[in-house]
Design a protein around this motif. Structure first.
Motif, short mmCIF file in Angstrom:
data_model
loop_
_atom_site.label_atom_id
_atom_site.label_comp_id
_atom_site.label_asym_id
_atom_site.label_seq_id
_atom_site.Cartn_x
_atom_site.Cartn_y
_atom_site.Cartn_z
N PHE B 43 0.83 -1.20 0.00
CA PHE B 43 0.00 0.00 0.00
C PHE B 43 0.87 1.26 0.00
O PHE B 43 0.57 2.23 -0.68
CB PHE B 43 -0.92 0.01 1.22
N GLU B 44 1.95 1.24 0.76
CA GLU B 44 2.81 2.42 0.85
C GLU B 44 3.43 2.75 -0.52
O GLU B 44 3.59 3.93 -0.85
CB GLU B 44 3.87 2.26 1.94
N ASN B 45 3.75 1.71 -1.30
CA ASN B 45 4.32 1.97 -2.61
C ASN B 45 3.26 2.45 -3.60
O ASN B 45 3.52 3.34 -4.42
CB ASN B 45 5.03 0.73 -3.14
N LEU B 46 2.08 1.89 -3.49
CA LEU B 46 0.98 2.34 -4.35
C LEU B 46 0.68 3.80 -4.07
O LEU B 46 0.54 4.62 -4.99
CB LEU B 46 -0.27 1.48 -4.07
N LYS B 47 0.64 4.15 -2.79
CA LYS B 47 0.37 5.53 -2.42
C LYS B 47 1.48 6.47 -2.90
O LYS B 47 1.21 7.54 -3.43
CB LYS B 47 0.22 5.67 -0.90
N ALA B 48 2.73 6.04 -2.73
CA ALA B 48 3.86 6.86 -3.15
C ALA B 48 3.81 7.10 -4.66
O ALA B 48 4.04 8.22 -5.12
CB ALA B 48 5.17 6.19 -2.75
#
Lengths: 67, 67
Positions: B43-48
């Motif tokens: 999720f953190e990479n998708l958000k970034a």
DNA sequence: ACATTATATAATGTACACATTAGATAATGA
DNA sequence: TCATTATCTAATGTGTACATTATATAATGT
């Protein structure tokens, strides 16, 4: 960034159990996803959740992505 | 269901290298994500990726989710 | 010339999504 | 009373996202 599965289920008048059966994941892992105890998700599961809940990824990813 | 990162980069006139530097992932894993060799995403990479490309998850997940 | 941009490959390791098996409690309906 | 709905927990295993280190090639700019 977390998934709003419970909110969408409530809107649709459906239970977690109903979605769990539709998805076919183990209940353990399904619960972790719903309760946001996971840090990643498989694309196939994201797509399945969207298909079953008749929504898009943006609907699932909280306020942040809602227009 | 795959990510349209290259298409969005092209629209913005940016390179993969530029996004790779912004993201801070290893080039190997970044490349796998861009070339859709991954089956899941944090999720953190998708958000970034969304933050840096100034887009939403629906923009990333091809035609399927575009209104 | 040399730094930086822009791409690529390969090997090894860790963390974690998801699977599997095996249970449990309680409510509702036939 | 017994199946199904609707939830929960625990142990063990596999596959894979992502990290790390070490390289490589070629274009562009200073």
């Amino acid at each position: 960034m977390h998934l709003r599965i419970d909110e969408i289920l409530k809107q649709k008048g459906k239970t977690r159990y109903w979605l769990y059966i539709q998805l076919g994941l183990s209940y353990q892992n399904f619960k972790k996803i719903v309760e946001n105890e996971t840090k990643a998700i498989k694309f196939e599961n994201l797509k399945a959740i969207c298909d079953i809940l008749e929504c898009t990824p943006n609907d699932l990813f909280e306020e942040y992505y809602k227009k």
